[in-house]
Design a protein around this motif. Structure first.
Motif, mmCIF file in Angstrom:
data_model
loop_
_atom_site.group_PDB
_atom_site.id
_atom_site.type_symbol
_atom_site.label_atom_id
_atom_site.label_comp_id
_atom_site.label_asym_id
_atom_site.label_seq_id
_atom_site.Cartn_x
_atom_site.Cartn_y
_atom_site.Cartn_z
ATOM 1 N N VAL A 39 0.770 -1.113 0.055
ATOM 2 C CA VAL A 39 0.061 0.058 0.123
ATOM 3 C C VAL A 39 0.685 1.144 -0.071
ATOM 4 O O VAL A 39 1.528 1.491 0.847
ATOM 5 N N VAL A 40 0.834 2.123 -0.785
ATOM 6 C CA VAL A 40 1.682 3.151 -1.127
ATOM 7 C C VAL A 40 0.784 4.425 -1.065
ATOM 8 O O VAL A 40 -0.222 4.642 -1.826
ATOM 9 N N HIS A 41 1.185 5.478 -0.483
ATOM 10 C CA HIS A 41 0.504 6.783 -0.323
ATOM 11 C C HIS A 41 1.837 7.770 -0.794
ATOM 12 O O HIS A 41 3.031 7.948 -0.133
ATOM 13 N N ALA A 42 1.342 8.541 -1.715
ATOM 14 C CA ALA A 42 2.649 9.571 -2.269
ATOM 15 C C ALA A 42 2.266 10.838 -1.475
ATOM 16 O O ALA A 42 1.190 11.362 -1.312
ATOM 17 N N PHE A 43 3.173 11.406 -0.971
ATOM 18 C CA PHE A 43 3.475 12.531 0.131
ATOM 19 C C PHE A 43 3.825 13.590 -0.573
ATOM 20 O O PHE A 43 5.214 13.831 -0.448
ATOM 21 N N VAL A 44 2.957 14.356 -1.173
ATOM 22 C CA VAL A 44 3.371 15.725 -2.046
ATOM 23 C C VAL A 44 3.947 16.898 -1.267
ATOM 24 O O VAL A 44 4.741 17.699 -1.781
ATOM 25 N N TRP A 45 3.529 16.866 -0.118
ATOM 26 C CA TRP A 45 3.527 18.274 0.594
ATOM 27 C C TRP A 45 5.085 18.754 0.872
ATOM 28 O O TRP A 45 5.472 19.787 0.793
ATOM 29 N N ILE A 71 -3.573 7.502 6.815
ATOM 30 C CA ILE A 71 -4.321 7.081 5.224
ATOM 31 C C ILE A 71 -3.938 5.638 4.966
ATOM 32 O O ILE A 71 -4.533 4.830 4.632
ATOM 33 N N VAL A 72 -2.372 5.530 5.230
ATOM 34 C CA VAL A 72 -1.778 4.376 5.136
ATOM 35 C C VAL A 72 -2.402 3.138 5.961
ATOM 36 O O VAL A 72 -2.488 2.106 5.723
ATOM 37 N N THR A 73 -2.280 3.609 7.144
ATOM 38 C CA THR A 73 -2.957 2.722 8.282
ATOM 39 C C THR A 73 -4.550 2.330 8.002
ATOM 40 O O THR A 73 -4.681 1.006 8.315
ATOM 41 N N GLU A 74 -5.000 3.174 7.693
ATOM 42 C CA GLU A 74 -6.633 2.688 7.332
ATOM 43 C C GLU A 74 -6.709 2.065 6.417
ATOM 44 O O GLU A 74 -7.322 0.962 6.067
#
Length: 295
Positions: A39-45, A71-74
């Motif tokens: 599971v990958v979340h792109a963190f743009v900030w 978000i990733v944990t969920e």
């Protein structure tokens, strides 16, 4: 297709409902392939230079970095509920979504995306990240749209190109995995010019043209039928627009497979008009297959 041992199924998440739908589909794909799920979340900030931690006056669990982790944990928890047997890992990767997912695709068996994210505009039918990743990814991309279902065939678009053959190979593997029929659709429009400067004949034999298109379709699936004798393959020849034919077939399919570019693709167009139209208007999940080379 990427068959490197241990290559995960990768799913991109952004906290949207569409992304959680993608997670549930990705779990099934990982289980069917006996692969782990990443599971990958792109963190743009960080690229924008904004504060990432909690506000001095706010709760310690606040801040953009903690929100990304949640978000990733969920999403990981959702995957565990869907299938506890699939190994799942989650990661927050700094970067823009498209760039992060393209990098992930180099080591993935499959990349799974929701059709719309939190950044989607109301007038768009599919998110820009899904289009860009589908066009440029190293391996196959599955865009979850419509209503995922377990019944119905796998449908593949055929046009006689090399990339079409890759799409047929991916589709027949999917049909075998799911234990369903494969419907190979070849749509043709004649008379039609094949390229700039081509001149249409004044006289043409419609029956001869149809016979030639039937030969293209039969040849495209012949080898795969021999390799997968347990998969029923139904050939469907349609006189009409390819995109319209595939969108119509998607209404009763559980998956539509297209090549990123087909026989009529232009060199600068990495996502052909047919695959682009099916991504936008298909009524079931759509898999986009392209050559394994850097864009």
């Amino acid at each position: 297709m990427n068959h490197r041992p241990g290559a995960p199924v990768v799913v991109g998440v952004d906290g949207s409902a569409s992304a959680l739908d993608a997670v549930r589909v990705a779990v099934r794909e990982a289980a069917a392939r006996n692969r782990p799920l990443r599971v990958v979340h792109a963190f743009v900030w960080p690229l924008l230079g904004v504060p990432l931690g909690p506000s001095p006056d706010g709760p310690p669990e606040g801040g953009l970095r903690n929100q990304a982790a949640r978000i990733v944990t969920e999403a990981v928890a959702e995957a565990g509920k869907a299938d506890p047997e699939v190994p799942v890992s989650g990661v927050v990767v700094d970067g823009a979504p498209t760039a992060v997912l393209l990098a992930e695709s180099r080591d993935a068996a499959l990349v799974v995306l929701g059709s719309r994210g939190l950044g989607g505009f109301a007038g768009l039918l599919i998110g820009s990240s899904a289009v860009q990743v589908s066009a440029h990814a190293t391996g196959p991309v599955l865009v979850v749209r419509g209503e995922p279902r377990a019944d119905g065939p796998v449908v593949v678009g055929v046009d006689g190109s090399e990339l079409s053959d890759l799409a047929v190979g991916f589709a027949v593997e999917e049909a075998a995995r799911r234990g369903v029929e494969l419907v190979a659709v070849h749509a043709w429009l004649h008379p039609a010019p094949l390229g700039p400067g081509d001149v249409l004949p004044l006289v043409y034999d419609l029956d001869a043209l149809a016979a030639e298109e039937e030969r293209v379709l039969a040849q495209a699936v012949a080898g795969w039928a021999e390799r997968y004798p347990d998969v029923p393959i139904r050939r469907r020849l349609v006189r009409g627009a390819p995109a319209r034919a595939l969108v119509e077939e998607s209404g009763s399919a559980q998956l539509v497979v297209v090549g990123a570019r087909g026989r009529s693709g232009l060199a600068g167009l990495l996502l052909g008009s047919v695959s682009h139209a099916v991504l936008h208007h298909g009524r079931c999940p759509v898999a986009v297959v392209r050559h394994h080379r850097a864009s």
